[in-house]
Design a protein around this motif. Structure first.
Motif, mmCIF file in Angstrom:
data_model
loop_
_atom_site.group_PDB
_atom_site.id
_atom_site.type_symbol
_atom_site.label_atom_id
_atom_site.label_comp_id
_atom_site.label_asym_id
_atom_site.label_seq_id
_atom_site.Cartn_x
_atom_site.Cartn_y
_atom_site.Cartn_z
ATOM 1 N N PHE A 202 -1.147 4.849 -2.382
ATOM 2 C CA PHE A 202 -1.781 6.077 -1.902
ATOM 3 C C PHE A 202 -0.833 7.235 -2.185
ATOM 4 O O PHE A 202 0.265 7.282 -1.620
ATOM 5 C CB PHE A 202 -2.063 5.985 -0.405
ATOM 6 N N PRO A 203 -1.221 8.155 -3.065
ATOM 7 C CA PRO A 203 -0.291 9.184 -3.507
ATOM 8 C C PRO A 203 0.085 10.190 -2.412
ATOM 9 O O PRO A 203 1.166 10.771 -2.455
ATOM 10 C CB PRO A 203 -1.039 9.884 -4.655
ATOM 11 N N HIS A 204 -0.807 10.374 -1.424
ATOM 12 C CA HIS A 204 -0.546 11.394 -0.405
ATOM 13 C C HIS A 204 0.234 10.834 0.775
ATOM 14 O O HIS A 204 0.533 11.542 1.726
ATOM 15 C CB HIS A 204 -1.876 11.986 0.076
ATOM 16 N N MET A 205 0.517 9.529 0.755
ATOM 17 C CA MET A 205 1.256 8.931 1.874
ATOM 18 C C MET A 205 2.674 8.621 1.456
ATOM 19 O O MET A 205 2.941 8.310 0.304
ATOM 20 C CB MET A 205 0.608 7.602 2.271
ATOM 21 N N SER A 206 3.590 8.640 2.434
ATOM 22 C CA SER A 206 4.973 8.288 2.147
ATOM 23 C C SER A 206 5.059 6.796 1.825
ATOM 24 O O SER A 206 4.120 6.031 2.066
ATOM 25 C CB SER A 206 5.843 8.594 3.365
ATOM 26 N N VAL A 207 6.217 6.415 1.307
ATOM 27 C CA VAL A 207 6.484 5.009 1.003
ATOM 28 C C VAL A 207 6.265 4.165 2.254
ATOM 29 O O VAL A 207 5.566 3.143 2.227
ATOM 30 C CB VAL A 207 7.940 4.869 0.484
ATOM 31 N N MET A 208 6.828 4.612 3.366
ATOM 32 C CA MET A 208 6.709 3.863 4.618
ATOM 33 C C MET A 208 5.247 3.740 5.049
ATOM 34 O O MET A 208 4.795 2.654 5.412
ATOM 35 C CB MET A 208 7.536 4.574 5.700
ATOM 36 N N ASP A 209 4.498 4.837 4.993
ATOM 37 C CA ASP A 209 3.098 4.798 5.420
ATOM 38 C C ASP A 209 2.259 3.910 4.501
ATOM 39 O O ASP A 209 1.309 3.271 4.955
ATOM 40 C CB ASP A 209 2.507 6.220 5.463
ATOM 41 N N ASN A 210 2.617 3.870 3.222
ATOM 42 C CA ASN A 210 1.936 2.963 2.316
ATOM 43 C C ASN A 210 2.114 1.516 2.766
ATOM 44 O O ASN A 210 1.162 0.748 2.809
ATOM 45 C CB ASN A 210 2.475 3.125 0.887
ATOM 46 N N ILE A 211 3.357 1.188 3.113
ATOM 47 C CA ILE A 211 3.630 -0.196 3.519
ATOM 48 C C ILE A 211 2.975 -0.508 4.868
ATOM 49 O O ILE A 211 2.483 -1.608 5.097
ATOM 50 C CB ILE A 211 5.153 -0.435 3.572
ATOM 51 N N MET A 212 2.927 0.482 5.748
ATOM 52 C CA MET A 212 2.393 0.280 7.097
ATOM 53 C C MET A 212 0.862 0.332 7.136
ATOM 54 O O MET A 212 0.262 0.141 8.186
ATOM 55 C CB MET A 212 2.944 1.361 8.042
ATOM 56 N N PHE A 213 0.244 0.600 5.997
ATOM 57 C CA PHE A 213 -1.207 0.790 5.983
ATOM 58 C C PHE A 213 -1.961 -0.459 6.471
ATOM 59 O O PHE A 213 -2.820 -0.372 7.341
ATOM 60 C CB PHE A 213 -1.680 1.165 4.573
ATOM 61 N N GLY A 214 -1.577 -1.621 5.924
ATOM 62 C CA GLY A 214 -2.230 -2.874 6.318
ATOM 63 C C GLY A 214 -2.076 -3.136 7.813
ATOM 64 O O GLY A 214 -3.066 -3.291 8.532
ATOM 65 N N PRO A 215 -0.828 -3.178 8.295
ATOM 66 C CA PRO A 215 -0.610 -3.399 9.730
ATOM 67 C C PRO A 215 -1.366 -2.396 10.596
ATOM 68 O O PRO A 215 -1.886 -2.751 11.653
ATOM 69 C CB PRO A 215 0.907 -3.196 9.874
#
Lengths: 363, 361
Positions: free
Chosen positions: A87-100
Motif C-alpha cells: 500500500f503506497p500511502h501507508m508506512s512500512v509498519m502499517d503495511n505489515i500491521m494491515f493483516g493483524p
C-alpha cells in the motif's frame, strides 16, 4: 493428514503443458521448496494452490477438504508473488500491521510480531517510511514481512528472495526459515536456486516441464537423484555415458570410451548402455593414488569455502572436482592427476530417451 | 602499460556522492570484478569508464590517453547490460554484426565477424534465430558476442548474470571467463554476488558507499581480509566480539569472549585490553573435548558438507562445517569448539558497533 494435497493436477496454456499430473503433499508445519528452471511450471503450481489459476483437471485439497474451485480469499493461504504490491500511502509498519488489524488481533501482540518481522528483514530503521522511498529489494522484504503477518497458516512464497543482493539473500535464508518455523506456519517456497532449496527446505520437489521429477529431503535429492537432470541440477555433477562391462555384487564396471569406472548399482545388466553421474564434490583427485583415469589440470578456481579443479581427460572432456579450500596449495595448473570416486557416490541411469544433452539442459 | 586508470574520480548526483576520490588501475587482459552491496557506486564506476557518465571531478585514462571528455561512441569500450538488450526484430547474426556494420564494414566482412563471434559463444548454429526464440542465458551470450564483435579490447559487464537462473548463472560465468581470456580482453564485471566474483576474477575490487573498500585476488581477500566488512561480505564468517587478555611468548594473542571463555589467534597485533572482533570462517571451526561451550541450534545439509549452527555460552552464534559423510550432532547437543588459530583473524572492534560495521545498505 497433509495440509495441502494436489492430486493429478493438469494445466495447459495453449500448447504449453504447465502441469502434467502433479501429485504433491505438504505436511503441517513443513517447509517445502518447489525447485526448477525457468518455465518448469513452478509458479503455475503455486497459483493453483492459491486459487489464482484453475486447473484443467485434478483436485487440490486443504486439510482434506476439496478447494479446487474455492476462491482465493476463502482458502486461508497467503501468496507472496514476484510482483509485490504494497500500500503506497501507508508506512512500512502499517503495511505489515494491515493483516493483524483487519483480523483484530491483540494490538500488543501484533506490534511484537511486526517488530520481530522488521528485524528479520533488516528494516527496523525504516518502519515509518513509505514503500515508495525504498529500493526494490527493501520493498520485497516489506512484502515478505506483511505476508508472514497476514495470519494465514499457509504461506506461498514465489521466489521471495530473488530481487535481493546475494549477501542479503544468504542472511534471509536462515532468518526466513526460522521465523516461519517459530510461527508454526506451513510454507511452500518456489525457487530456481538449488543452494537456497538445499539450505532452506525440509523437503524439495524438483519440477521440470510441468512434471515433478523427485520429492525428498535435501539429502535424498542430492545424494540419490531420480534422474540425470536432478543429478546435475541440484549440485553440479560429472556426467558420462558408457556400457556396463562387468558386475561384482552391487558394483558394476562401466566402459566409457578409453576409461573404465565403477559405480554402485543393483539394476543394470552387462551390456546395458548407461549414464553415470557423480557430484563434483564427490569426485576425488590425487597425485599419488591410482584412479579410474587420469588427466591434466586445466584450471583451478578459488571459490571461497571450496575450490573447483577442472581436469582435461582424453576421451571424456572436462571433468570437475570440488575440494575444500585447504587443498588449494596441493595442486597447480598443468599437474597430472588421477580421478576416482567411491562407487556408492555414483548414480547410474538409463540413457534418457530425449538424449543426454537435452536431458541436462538447465534452461 | 595499464589499460585503464582512474585518477581522483568523483561523481555526484545532486547531493548524493556515488564515487568519492576513486583511484584505480586495471591492467591489460585483467579480469576484474567490482563487488559491493546495492547502491555502493559500482555501476557508476563502469559507466564513467565507458563514457555513459561524465565524472564530476578527476580523470579517466584508457591506454594512457585521457578520455574524460571523449564521447561514448569514440571510446571503444563494449558494454553489456543486466537486462538483455538485443534488437528483437533482428536475427542473431545481424545483432552481433551491428557494431561492425555501423562502422561501415562491408556486408561480407560484417557477416564473417558476426559468425566468428557467434561461434566463440557456441551459438553459430542458431545465427538465423530471433532473440525471442532463445533462453535468457543464450540471449546474454549473444549480447556478449555483440559487445565483443565491435572489436573493443575492453568490456564492461554490468551484472550480466543477475537476471538468470542460479544454475544457468554458474555455467555462464565460466563460459564468459574462458572466452575473454582466450581473446585477451580486459574485463570489468560488476556484481553483488560474492561467489560469482570469487570464481571468475583475477582481482576483486570491493566497493562500499562510493569508495574502494579493499582490493585483492579472491584468495587474498578470502584468506586474509583487511577489514571486518570484507571478511563478512566475501564468503561466510563468524564474527565474535572479544577482548585481548594476553600476548603469549609463542606469538599468539589470547582473547576472552563475553562469557569469560578464552581462545587464541596467531599473531600479536593488539595490546592487552584492546577490544577486538575475531573472525573465523565456518570451515576453520572444529569440535574437540574442550573449548568454547556451545549448544547446537540447527544442522543444515549444504550438499558437500553439513553446516552446524550453534549458540555459544557467550551468546555468540557460531557456525561450523563438517563433511557430508560424517555423523551429525543433534539439536540441543552440547559441543566444544576450537578455532584454527592460524586461519582466524582479529580486527579492532569498531567504535560504532559491529552491527553497524557490517550493515549491507
Amino acid at each position: 493428514m497433509p495440509v495441502i494435497r494436489m492430486t493429478d493436477v493438469c494445466k495447459r496454456f495453449g500448447d504449453a503443458v504447465a502441469a502434467d499430473r502433479l501429485n504433491l503433499e505438504v505436511e503441517d508445519g513443513e517447509y517445502l521448496c518447489i525447485l526448477g528452471p525457468t518455465g518448469a511450471g513452478k509458479t503455475t503450481a503455486m497459483r493453483m494452490i492459491c486459487g489464482l489459476t484453475l486447473p484443467d483437471s485434478g483436485t487440490i485439497s486443504f486439510d482434506g477438504e476439496d478447494v479446487t474451485e474455492l476462491e482465493t480469499a476463502k482458502r486461508g493461504a497467503t501468496m507472496l508473488s514476484q510482483q509485490y504490491s504494497l500500500f503506497p500511502h501507508m508506512s512500512v509498519m502499517d503495511n505489515i500491521m494491515f493483516g493483524p488489524m483487519i483480523k483484530e488481533w491483540d494490538p500488543e501482540d501484533s506490534k511484537k510480531i511486526a517488530a520481530n518481522l522488521l528485524h528479520m528483514v533488516h528494516l527496523e530503521s525504516r518502519s515509518k517510511e513509505r514503500p515508495t522511498h525504498l529500493s526494490g529489494g527493501q520493498q520485497q522484504r516489506v512484502a515478505l514481512a506483511r505476508a508472514m503477518a497476514s495470519g494465514s497458516r499457509i504461506l506461498l512464497l514465489d521466489e521471495p528472495l530473488r530481487a535481493l543482493d546475494a549477501r542479503l539473500r544468504l542472511e534471509l535464508r536462515k532468518d526466513l526459515k526460522s521465523m516461519v518455523k517459530s510461527m508454526g506456519l506451513t510454507a511452500v517456497h518456489v525457487t530456481h536456486d538449488q543452494d537456497e532449496a538445499l539450505e532452506m527446505a525440509d523437503r524439495i520437489a524438483v519440477i521440470r516441464n510441468g512434471r515433478i521429477l523427485q520429492v525428498g529431503t535435501p539429502r535424498e535429492v542430492f545424494d540419490t537423484p531420480a534422474t540425470p537432470f536432478v543429478a546435475n541440477f541440484v549440485g553440479r555433477s560429472n556426467v558420462i555415458t558408457g556400457k556396463v562391462s562387468s558386475r561384482e555384487g552391487d558394483t558394476i564396471s562401466v566402459d566409457c570410451g578409453p576409461v573404465t569406472v565403477t559405480a554402485m548399482d543393483p539394476v543394470h545388466g552387462i551390456g546395458d548402455d548407461v549414464v553415470v553421474a557423480v557430484k563434483i564434490g564427490n569426485t576425488r583427485i590425487s597425485k599419488k593414488e591410482e584412479g579410474f583415469f587420469s588427466g591434466r589440470i586445466e584450471r583451478i578456481l578459488y571459490e571461497g569455502v571450496s575450490i573447483t579443479v577442472e581436469i582435461a581427460v582424453e576421451g571424456l572432456g572436462l571433468i570437475s572436482s570440488k575440494l575444500p579450500n585447504r587443498k588449494f596449495d596441493d595442486y597447480s595448473e598443468g599437474d597430472e592427476v588421477s580421478v576416482r570416486w567411491m562407487p556408492s557416490a555414483a548414480s547410474v541411469f538409463d540413457i534418457p530417451e530425449c538424449g543426454l544433452e537435452e536431458e541436462l539442459r538447465v534452461e | 602499460m595499464p589499460k585503464i586508470k582512474l585518477e581522483h574520480v568523483v561523481m555526484r548526483f545532486g547531493t548524493v556522492t556515488a564515487a568519492r576520490d576513486i583511484n584505480v588501475t586495471i591492467n591489460s587482459g585483467e579480469y576484474v570484478t567490482i563487488l559491493g552491496p546495492s547502491g555502493c557506486g559500482k555501476t557508476t564506476l563502469i559507466k564513467m569508464i565507458s563514457g555513459i557518465l561524465h565524472p564530476t571531478e578527476g580523470r579517466v585514462l584508457i591506454d594512457g590517453a585521457d578520455v574524460t571528455d571523449v564521447p561514448i561512441e569514440d571510446r571503444d569500450v563494449g558494454y553489456v547490460f543486466q537486462n538483455i538488450a538485443l534488437f528483437p526484430h533482428m536475427d542473431l547474426k545481424d545483432n552481433v554484426g551491428y557494431g561492425p556494420r555501423v562502422r561501415d564494414m562491408s556486408r561480407e566482412e560484417t557477416d564473417a565477424v558476426a559468425e566468428e563471434y557467434l561461434s566463440l559463444v557456441r551459438m553459430l548454429d542458431r545465427s538465423g534465430y530471433l532473440p525471442s526464440e532463445l533462453s535468457g542465458g543464450e540471449q546474454q551470450k549473444v549480447a556478449i558476442a555483440r559487445a565483443l564483435a565491435s572489436g573493443s579490447k575492453v568490456i564492461m559487464l554490468d551484472e550480466p548474470l543477475s537476471a538468470l537462473d542460479a544454475r544457468v548463472r554458474v555455467e555462464l560465468r565460466y563460459d564468459i571467463r574462458r572466452l575473454v581470456k582466450k581473446l585477451g580482453i580486459t574485463v570489468l564485471h560488476v556484481t553483488h554476488d560474492q561467489e560469482e566474483a570469487m570464481s571468475v576474477s583475477d582481482r576483486i575490487i570491493l566497493m562500499r558507499k562510493g569508495t574502494i573498500h579493499e582490493t585483492g585476488t579472491p584468495l587474498e581477500i578470502y584468506r586474509d581480509p583487511k577489514s571486518i566488512f570484507a571478511a563478512y561480505f566475501i564468503g561466510e564468517t563468524n564474527l565474535i566480539e572479544c577482548t585481548v587478555v594476553k600476548r603469549t611468548k609463542k606469538g599468539n594473542t589470547q582473547v576472552v569472549l563475553r562469557d569469560g571463555s578464552v581462545t587464541r589467534v596467531a599473531g600479536i597485533r593488539f595490546e592487552v585490553g584492546d577490544p577486538v572482533v575475531l573472525s573465523v570462517r565456518p570451515e576453520h571451526v572444529y569440535t574437540a573435548n574442550d573449548g568454547i561451550r556451545a549448544v547446537v541450534r540447527d544442522v543444515v545439509f549444504m550438499g558437500t558438507y553439513w553446516r552446524v549452527r550453534t549458540e555459544a555460552d557467550s551468546q555468540d552464534l557460531i557456525d561450523y562445517n563438517i563433511s557430508a559423510d560424517t555423523d551429525t550432532p543433534s539439536k540441543g547437543d552440547v559441543v566444544y569448539l576450537v578455532f584454527n588459530k592460524k586461519a582466524a583473524r582479529l580486527f579492532a572492534r569498531p567504535i560504532q558497533g559491529l552491527q553497524e560495521e557490517i550493515v549491507l545498505e
